[in-house]
Write a protein that holds these residues in place. Structure first.
Motif, PDB file in Angstrom:
ATOM      1  N   HIS A 158       0.843  -1.197   0.000  1.00  0.00           N
ATOM      2  CA  HIS A 158       0.000   0.000   0.000  1.00  0.00           C
ATOM      3  C   HIS A 158       0.881   1.251   0.000  1.00  0.00           C
ATOM      4  O   HIS A 158       2.078   1.184   0.283  1.00  0.00           O
ATOM      5  CB  HIS A 158      -0.925   0.029   1.222  1.00  0.00           C
ATOM      6  N   ASP A 200       0.668   5.068   1.843  1.00  0.00           N
ATOM      7  CA  ASP A 200      -0.070   5.715   2.922  1.00  0.00           C
ATOM      8  C   ASP A 200      -0.889   6.901   2.384  1.00  0.00           C
ATOM      9  O   ASP A 200      -0.475   7.562   1.424  1.00  0.00           O
ATOM     10  CB  ASP A 200       0.908   6.198   4.005  1.00  0.00           C
ATOM     11  N   TYR A 210      11.099   6.790   5.900  1.00  0.00           N
ATOM     12  CA  TYR A 210      11.107   6.637   4.437  1.00  0.00           C
ATOM     13  C   TYR A 210      10.018   7.521   3.842  1.00  0.00           C
ATOM     14  O   TYR A 210       9.062   7.891   4.539  1.00  0.00           O
ATOM     15  CB  TYR A 210      10.927   5.163   4.050  1.00  0.00           C
ATOM     16  N   HIS A 251       4.875   0.060   0.143  1.00  0.00           N
ATOM     17  CA  HIS A 251       5.507  -0.746   1.196  1.00  0.00           C
ATOM     18  C   HIS A 251       4.527  -1.764   1.750  1.00  0.00           C
ATOM     19  O   HIS A 251       3.316  -1.680   1.503  1.00  0.00           O
ATOM     20  CB  HIS A 251       6.061   0.165   2.309  1.00  0.00           C
TER      21      HIS A 251
HETATM   22 FE   LIG Z   1       1.934   2.179   5.584  1.00  0.00          FE
END
Ligand SMILES: [Fe+2]
Ligand SMILES: O=C(O)CCC(=O)C(=O)O
Length: 225
Positions: free
Chosen positions: A96, A98, A153, A159
């Motif tokens: 996914h 964010d 990151y 991720h």
């Molecule tokens: Fe995430």
């Protein structure tokens, strides 16, 4: 830029945090995700309604805010309240990205997520799987850090967290709105700052170092929003 930030907490501080979290209440992590992420999210989260939650969340942010490496790399403007997750029994979080905008539940302010942070709170020997895999232009990076260490990151990265097949993985996670939204500009400023610190320790405060430090600040002035 992926950056490992060592020793946000020492082992006894991590143990205190883990003990405070252990008994929960833990709730389904999918409940706090958007509809798309919820499908991928199979973990538990420490209830943000719990009496102990606000002070635990503050402990994490306060420790990061004291860490020079974090400050230099993230150039934080706002840090969203930290939350705590727990993966066990095959728990995982599929690929996914964010959400770009998240609401700070304390201030009600909508913030842009520039940087994602995970602070590992479980000893890596105590669970199997649970690597945080972050994709960037150089490929996929597997991250599994000692308890008390953090990774930051760009929030724009795809991720996932691999299934935890034995033991349990507890972590604190949040997002930062940076003074410098552009990841490449942030990374250049960080490299310049780190190089200046090394140079200064080698040769002291020469005229050239003073000039370069001035350039650092002038670039930050140009690029900060
Ligand atoms: Fe995430
Ligand atoms: O558990 C982690 O390390 C990352 C969690 C995550 O990606 C998220 O909550 O969006």
């Amino acid at each position: 830029m992926l950056l490992h930030i060592p020793e946000i907490f020492n082992p006894s501080q991590v143990e205190t945090l883990r003990n405070a979290l252990q008994s929960g209440p833990w709730v389904d992590g999918a409940a706090s995700a958007g509809p798309l992420a919820a499908e991928a999210k199979h973990n538990l989260q420490f209830s943000t309604e719990a009496e102990e939650y606000p002070s635990l969340a503050k402990t994490i942010a306060a420790a990061l805010e004291r860490h020079p490496l974090f400050l230099s790399a993230a150039l934080p403007q706002f840090i969203l309240p930290f939350m705590f997750n727990r993966y066990t029994g095959g728990g995982n979080y599929g690929d996914h990205i964010d959400n770009a905008i998240q609401t700070d539940r304390n201030s009600g302010q909508r913030l842009r997520t520039d940087i994602s942070v995970t602070v590992f709170l479980s000893d890596p020997e105590s669970y199997e799987g649970g690597d945080l895999i972050i994709e960037d232009t150089y490929g996929a990076h597997e991250v599994k850090l000692p308890a008390g260490d953090a990774i930051i990151y760009p929030s724009s990265s795809l991720h996932r967290v691999e299934p935890v097949t034995a033991g349990e993985r507890i972590a604190a996670f949040s997002w930062v709105q940076s003074l410098v939204p552009d990841a490449w500009q942030r990374s250049m400023l960080f490299n310049l700052d780190m190089t200046l610190i090394k140079l200064r320790s080698q040769v002291g405060n020469s005229e050239e170092i003073v000039a370069l430090t001035g350039h650092y600040h002038n670039l930050l002035r140009q690029w900060s929003r």
